[in-house]
Design a protein around this motif. Structure first.
Motif, PDB file in Angstrom:
ATOM      1  N   ARG A 229       0.825  -1.200   0.000  1.00  0.00           N
ATOM      2  CA  ARG A 229       0.000   0.000   0.000  1.00  0.00           C
ATOM      3  C   ARG A 229       0.865   1.258   0.000  1.00  0.00           C
ATOM      4  O   ARG A 229       0.548   2.246  -0.667  1.00  0.00           O
ATOM      5  CB  ARG A 229      -0.927  -0.004   1.218  1.00  0.00           C
ATOM      6  N   VAL A 230       1.952   1.226   0.747  1.00  0.00           N
ATOM      7  CA  VAL A 230       2.863   2.366   0.756  1.00  0.00           C
ATOM      8  C   VAL A 230       3.427   2.597  -0.642  1.00  0.00           C
ATOM      9  O   VAL A 230       3.503   3.739  -1.120  1.00  0.00           O
ATOM     10  CB  VAL A 230       4.011   2.143   1.766  1.00  0.00           C
ATOM     11  N   ILE A 231       3.809   1.536  -1.328  1.00  0.00           N
ATOM     12  CA  ILE A 231       4.355   1.655  -2.677  1.00  0.00           C
ATOM     13  C   ILE A 231       3.308   2.231  -3.635  1.00  0.00           C
ATOM     14  O   ILE A 231       3.614   3.085  -4.477  1.00  0.00           O
ATOM     15  CB  ILE A 231       4.858   0.282  -3.174  1.00  0.00           C
ATOM     16  N   TYR A 232       2.068   1.796  -3.490  1.00  0.00           N
ATOM     17  CA  TYR A 232       0.984   2.330  -4.318  1.00  0.00           C
ATOM     18  C   TYR A 232       0.843   3.836  -4.120  1.00  0.00           C
ATOM     19  O   TYR A 232       0.749   4.609  -5.083  1.00  0.00           O
ATOM     20  CB  TYR A 232      -0.318   1.618  -3.959  1.00  0.00           C
ATOM     21  N   VAL A 233       0.817   4.261  -2.854  1.00  0.00           N
ATOM     22  CA  VAL A 233       0.664   5.689  -2.550  1.00  0.00           C
ATOM     23  C   VAL A 233       1.847   6.482  -3.089  1.00  0.00           C
ATOM     24  O   VAL A 233       1.682   7.565  -3.670  1.00  0.00           O
ATOM     25  CB  VAL A 233       0.503   5.895  -1.028  1.00  0.00           C
ATOM     26  N   VAL A 234       3.067   5.960  -2.912  1.00  0.00           N
ATOM     27  CA  VAL A 234       4.270   6.627  -3.410  1.00  0.00           C
ATOM     28  C   VAL A 234       4.192   6.801  -4.917  1.00  0.00           C
ATOM     29  O   VAL A 234       4.521   7.872  -5.454  1.00  0.00           O
ATOM     30  CB  VAL A 234       5.537   5.848  -3.012  1.00  0.00           C
ATOM     31  N   PHE A 235       3.744   5.772  -5.618  1.00  0.00           N
ATOM     32  CA  PHE A 235       3.645   5.869  -7.076  1.00  0.00           C
ATOM     33  C   PHE A 235       2.707   6.995  -7.489  1.00  0.00           C
ATOM     34  O   PHE A 235       3.038   7.826  -8.341  1.00  0.00           O
ATOM     35  CB  PHE A 235       3.161   4.539  -7.669  1.00  0.00           C
ATOM     36  N   VAL A 236       1.517   7.036  -6.894  1.00  0.00           N
ATOM     37  CA  VAL A 236       0.524   8.031  -7.290  1.00  0.00           C
ATOM     38  C   VAL A 236       0.997   9.446  -6.958  1.00  0.00           C
ATOM     39  O   VAL A 236       0.918  10.354  -7.795  1.00  0.00           O
ATOM     40  CB  VAL A 236      -0.837   7.746  -6.616  1.00  0.00           C
ATOM     41  N   LEU A 237       1.510   9.647  -5.741  1.00  0.00           N
ATOM     42  CA  LEU A 237       1.891  11.015  -5.363  1.00  0.00           C
ATOM     43  C   LEU A 237       3.097  11.497  -6.161  1.00  0.00           C
ATOM     44  O   LEU A 237       3.178  12.674  -6.529  1.00  0.00           O
ATOM     45  CB  LEU A 237       2.126  11.122  -3.854  1.00  0.00           C
ATOM     46  N   LEU A 238       4.031  10.588  -6.464  1.00  0.00           N
ATOM     47  CA  LEU A 238       5.189  10.993  -7.255  1.00  0.00           C
ATOM     48  C   LEU A 238       4.805  11.220  -8.711  1.00  0.00           C
ATOM     49  O   LEU A 238       5.318  12.148  -9.353  1.00  0.00           O
ATOM     50  CB  LEU A 238       6.287   9.928  -7.156  1.00  0.00           C
ATOM     51  N   LEU A 239       3.882  10.421  -9.234  1.00  0.00           N
ATOM     52  CA  LEU A 239       3.426  10.620 -10.612  1.00  0.00           C
ATOM     53  C   LEU A 239       2.732  11.977 -10.760  1.00  0.00           C
ATOM     54  O   LEU A 239       2.985  12.713 -11.726  1.00  0.00           O
ATOM     55  CB  LEU A 239       2.475   9.494 -11.026  1.00  0.00           C
ATOM     56  N   LEU A 240       1.866  12.316  -9.821  1.00  0.00           N
ATOM     57  CA  LEU A 240       1.209  13.628  -9.864  1.00  0.00           C
ATOM     58  C   LEU A 240       2.245  14.749  -9.824  1.00  0.00           C
ATOM     59  O   LEU A 240       2.148  15.743 -10.562  1.00  0.00           O
ATOM     60  CB  LEU A 240       0.245  13.770  -8.684  1.00  0.00           C
ATOM     61  N   ASP A 241       3.239  14.586  -8.963  1.00  0.00           N
ATOM     62  CA  ASP A 241       4.292  15.596  -8.845  1.00  0.00           C
ATOM     63  C   ASP A 241       5.069  15.741 -10.153  1.00  0.00           C
ATOM     64  O   ASP A 241       5.324  16.854 -10.617  1.00  0.00           O
ATOM     65  CB  ASP A 241       5.229  15.195  -7.705  1.00  0.00           C
ATOM     66  N   LEU A 242       5.434  14.623 -10.768  1.00  0.00           N
ATOM     67  CA  LEU A 242       6.251  14.661 -11.981  1.00  0.00           C
ATOM     68  C   LEU A 242       5.460  15.125 -13.200  1.00  0.00           C
ATOM     69  O   LEU A 242       6.017  15.770 -14.088  1.00  0.00           O
ATOM     70  CB  LEU A 242       6.863  13.282 -12.236  1.00  0.00           C
ATOM     71  N   LEU A 243       4.173  14.801 -13.253  1.00  0.00           N
ATOM     72  CA  LEU A 243       3.352  15.295 -14.362  1.00  0.00           C
ATOM     73  C   LEU A 243       3.327  16.819 -14.349  1.00  0.00           C
ATOM     74  O   LEU A 243       3.450  17.470 -15.399  1.00  0.00           O
ATOM     75  CB  LEU A 243       1.933  14.739 -14.262  1.00  0.00           C
TER      76      LEU A 243
END
Length: 470
Positions: free
Chosen positions: A40-54
Motif C-alpha cells: 500500500r505504501v508503494i501504491y501511494v508513493v507511485f501516485v503522489l510521485l506521478l502527480l508531482d512529476l506530471l
C-alpha cells in the motif's frame, strides 16, 4: 530520464504490480497508518510521485517558446542572461542558430535548478529524519503549489526565474519518496518500490511534456498567455497531490527511529561537497556504520555521481546531435523522447522490479556496460535505424542503473538515517546533472560529436571499475 511521457503500450506492463487486491479505504484507516502495508505504501508513493512529476514536466516542451517570448519583450533580465549564453556559445564555436540557443539556455536553467537541488536535498532528507516523511512531503508540496501560482502570474523573466528558484528549493518529493521506500523493512518491497519510482519517472517524463505542449497550443484560442494553462494544471496536480498525501500517506518513519535520532548534526556536513561525498552526516551520528559498510556507501555515491555526470552530459548533447546530423524537428525530438520513455517504463515495470535482493550490483554493472555500445552507436549513427538501436540500449541502461543504485544505498544507515542518506544521494546526482551538460557540451563543440560520444563512452569504465572493487 525525461522526465515526462501511446504511453499505454509502455505503461501497461509497468503497472502490473498486484495492486488490484488493495482496498483504498483501508489505506486511510488508523490501523493502516500505524502499521502500513508495504504494497500500500508503494501504491501511494507511485501516485503522489506521478502527480508531482506530471506537473513538473509540463514546462519541458515550452522552454524554447518561453525564451522566445521574453526575448521579444526585450526583458532586461533575459537580455543579461542571454549575453552570458552568447559568451559561452562563442567560446565553444557553437553556430548562431535558434535551436542551439534554446538548448543552451534551457541547459543554463536546468543547471540553476540542479544546483538548488544539490543544496536542499540533504537538508530536506535530514529534516525528514527528525520530523517524519509525511510532514516534509506536505511542506514541499505546498511550496511547489506556490511556485505554480508564481508561474501563472509571471509577466517578467525575473518572475519566471523566481518560479524556478522556488521549485528548486522545494522539489524534495523524490528524495522523500525514496526515503519512504527505504523505510520499508522487506528488501523485496524496497526493490519493488525503487523500481516503481523509476516507472513514475518514465511515465511522468513521457506524458507530462505531451500534456504541456497540447495545453500550450490550445491556450492561444482562449486569449491567455500560452504558458498559463499548463501552469494552472501544474497547480491542480500539486493540490491533488497535497490532498492525496494528507488522506492516504501513512508515516513510515517509526516512533523508535525518531526517538533514536540524535539531532540535525553539523550543518556543514549537508552543504560541503567533500562532506557529502564522504557521507559525513551519517558517520557522525550515534551508531555509525561499520568501516567496511561506510566505504561501500562512499563508493556507491561516487558511482552514482560519475554515472549521472556522464549520462546527463550525453543526454543533453543528444538534442544537438539529432538536430545537426538528422535535422530533427521539435516533433521528431518529442517522438524520440517518447520512445525512450516507453522503453524505460516497460523495462522498469517488467525487469527492474523483479531483480532479486543481492543481484543489484551485478545489474548495475551490466547496465553501465550496455551504455558503452549504446553511446558508441549513437555517436557514429549514420542513419535513423542505427540511432534508434543505440537509443534502445540507452533506454535499457537508464531504466536499471538509478533504481538499483538507490536500492543498494537504501540498505545503508540506521532507521533514523534513511532520509539523510537518500537526501545526500539525490544531492550528488543533482551536482552531477548541473556539471555534466556543461562539460560534455564543451567537448561536443570543441572536438566534434564522434569524439564526444567515444570519449564519454570510454569514461563509463570509471564507474565500472569502482563497482568491481565492491
Amino acid at each position: 530520464m525525461p522526465n515526462a511521457f501511446g504511453v499505454t503500450g509502455g505503461v501497461a506492463p509497468a503497472l502490473t504490480l498486484n495492486w488490484t487486491s488493495m482496498a483504498l479505504p483501508s489505506i486511510m484507516s488508523p490501523e493502516s497508518k500505524a502499521v502500513p502495508s508495504s504494497s500500500r505504501v508503494i501504491y501511494v508513493v507511485f501516485v503522489l510521485l506521478l502527480l508531482d512529476l506530471l506537473g513538473f514536466t509540463l514546462i519541458l516542451p515550452l522552454l524554447p517558446s518561453i525564451m522566445d517570448h521574453y526575448a521579444h519583450t526585450e526583458d532586461g533580465v533575459y537580455q543579461t542572461l542571454q549575453s552570458s549564453v552568447d559568451v559561452f556559445r562563442e567560446a565553444l564555436g557553437i553556430p548562431m542558430e535558434k535551436k542551439y540557443n534554446s538548448v543552451l539556455f534551457g541547459g543554463l536553467m536546468g543547471s540553476i535548478f540542479s544546483l538548488l537541488q544539490f543544496l536542499t536535498s540533504p537538508i530536506i532528507g535530514a529534516l525528514s529524519d527528525c520530523y517524519g516523511r509525511r510532514p516534509l512531503l506536505l511542506l514541499t508540496t505546498v511550496g511547489i503549489a506556490c511556485s505554480y501560482v508564481v508561474w501563472a502570474l509571471s509577466r517578467s523573466f525575473a518572475m519566471f526565474l523566481f518560479f524556478r528558484v522556488i521549485t528548486g528549493v522545494f522539489k524534495g518529493n523524490v528524495t522523500l519518496c525514496t526515503a519512504v521506500v527505504a523505510d520499508l523493512p522487506d528488501p523485496k518491497a524496497r526493490n519493488h518500490g525503487m523500481a516503481v519510482i523509476g516507472v513514475a519517472f518514465s511515465v511522468g517524463f513521457t506524458a507530462g511534456p505531451l500534456m504541456g505542449a497540447y495545453l500550450s497550443s490550445s491556450s492561444e484560442s482562449t486569449g491567455r498567455l500560452f504558458f498559463q494553462t499548463p501552469a494552472l494544471l501544474g497547480l491542480a496536480f500539486s493540490l491533488a497531490d497535497l490532498l492525496f498525501i494528507w488522506l492516504m500517506l501513512p508515516e513510515t518513519l517509526s516512533a523508535d527511529a525518531k526517538a533514536t535520532h540524535s539531532g540535525f548534526g553539523d550543518f556543514r556536513d549537508l552543504l560541503s561537497p567533500l562532506a557529502l561525498f564522504n557521507f559525513s552526516a551519517v558517520t557522525r551520528i550515534k551508531d555509525p556504520l561499520s568501516e567496511q559498510r561506510m566505504q561501500r556507501l562512499k563508493m556507491l555515491g561516487q558511482v552514482y555521481f560519475c554515472y549521472l555526470f556522464l549520462f546527463s552530459g550525453l543526454e543533453f548533447t543528444l538534442s544537438f546531435l539529432t538536430h545537426q546530423r538528422f535535422h530533427f524537428t521539435s516533433m521528431q525530438q518529442g517522438k524520440m523522447f517518447f520512445f525512450i520513455g516507453v522503453v524505460m517504463a516497460s523495462i522498469q515495470g517488467g525487469y527492474t522490479r523483479r531483480i532479486k535482493p543481492g543481484h543489484h550490483a551485478k545489474a548495475v554493472r551490466m547496465a553501465i556496460a550496455t551504455l558503452i555500445p549504446a553511446f558508441i552507436l549513437i555517436g557514429i549513427s549514420w542513419n535513423i535505424a542505427v540511432l534508434y538501436m543505440g537509443l534502445a540500449l540507452y533506454s535499457f541502461a537508464a531504466a536499471v542503473v538509478v533504481p538499483c543504485l538507490s536500492m543498494l544505498v537504501s540498505e545503508h544507515g540506521s532507521a533514523s538515517q534513511k532520509g539523510t542518506v537518500m537526501g545526500i544521494l539525490r544531492s550528488l546526482g543533482a551536482l552531477a546533472r548541473a556539471l555534466g551538460p556543461v562539460a560534455t557540451s564543451s567537448v561536443y563543440w570543441l572536438a566534434g560529436a564522434h569524439m564526444c560520444f567515444l570519449v564519454t563512452s570510454a569514461s563509463l569504465l570509471i564507474p565500472l571499475i569502482l563497482l568491481s572493487v565492491d
